[in-house]
Design an enzyme around this catalytic site. Sequence first.
Site, PDB file in Angstrom:
ATOM      1  N   LYS A 166      -4.128   0.719  -0.651  1.00 55.96           N
ATOM      2  CA  LYS A 166      -3.041  -0.208  -0.371  1.00 55.96           C
ATOM      3  C   LYS A 166      -3.612  -1.488   0.245  1.00 55.96           C
ATOM      4  CE  LYS A 166       0.350   2.660  -1.427  1.00 55.96           C
ATOM      5  NZ  LYS A 166       1.224   2.437  -2.588  1.00 55.96           N
ATOM      6  N   HIS A 297       2.286   6.363 -13.595  1.00 57.89           N
ATOM      7  CA  HIS A 297       2.476   6.235 -12.152  1.00 57.89           C
ATOM      8  C   HIS A 297       2.972   7.541 -11.560  1.00 57.89           C
ATOM      9  CE1 HIS A 297       4.672   5.361  -8.408  1.00 57.89           C
ATOM     10  NE2 HIS A 297       3.661   4.550  -8.201  1.00 57.89           N
TER      11      HIS A 297
END
Length: 379
Positions: A166, A297
């Site tokens: 992230k 995903h």
Amino acid sequence: MKITEVRCSGYRLPLKQPFTSSRVTMTHRELVLVEVNTSDGQSGTGWCTTAGVGAASAEALITGYLAPMLTGMDPRNTEQVWQRLWMECHAAGPGGITTLALSAIDIAMWDLKAKAAGEPLYRLLGGARSTVEVYASAINLHLSKDDLLAQTRGQLEEGYRAFKLKVGRPGLDEDRERVMAVRKLIGPDCQLMLDANQKWSPGEAIQRSRLLLEAAPLFLEEPLLSDTIDGHAALRTAIGMPIAAGEQLCNRFEFWNYIRAGALDFLQPDVWKVGGITEFVKIAALGAAAGIPVSPHGAAELSVHLAAALPNAMHVENIFGLNLFDFGATSAPLQISGGKHQLSDAPGHGVRFEKDALQAHKLIPGSTVDRKPLYHFSS
């Protein structure tokens, strides 16, 4: 084979620790579980999940509107079932709650279809390969650099060769320092992916992304709000870094708009969100026609079948702490060794839910969910 019964239940599952990204703090994962029974005694299971918002609505749409339409239909006619339900709820919106509901039903149809054929789902869908690459993804934006490196080191020791981090820390150099530290740890031969979770404006994304080019990421995921198609296309041209997106997109038409705008290098459909397997396969075909690979995903339990089935589908994301098994919802985790998963020959998708464990987290129809806002914004 005719459908005789459809059961649907919603659940709200607490995370062991909050999932914090650049714009989202998630405390629960929601699950909508569908079971379809047939006249010959077969049963198929499908589901969708949310980041903590909307499961009660998807459950109500299935129970009140869509499930009654399925009685008497042949679940093996997956395209017929999908088109009928899609047109029935299209006026309520071609994405969002409608495709979440469609996904749960469609996945159950394909489970039944594969079981009726006596084949594992991946082989029924095409069987491009029987082993798929899996990459490590985790809750890590809040971690200190040392803790982030410790997390990555542990994943390396487990055999992973691809990692996603992230990004979106407040300081301009914070992301670069963390990303370069991980790149140094994993070396030049491992894949590194970055995920901004729609954090930046177009100008900010250009500035920040250029600081990360030295880490040679495979792609930068969701640098901008998912609605800004032209912004993604402009960013891709401006920085020369591959761009990925798709977890917020809900059908093949939305993906096609991105493809024709030249906005993406990787498509990331979420099978739970796009309307299920029937629609996922069409999205992958659009990517194949444009020469764009598909990186499924999340949804690891199903994504391994999709990545194994389709020639332009690549590695699967293993999000530590967010898989269904992590909540006690399913009976066994994926068997990942050396960053790879070997598909089973068992018919269907092979996912078994722990109904007794789920019962304590059941959503009560009509009740108010006690929750905090999912998205956080700077004041």
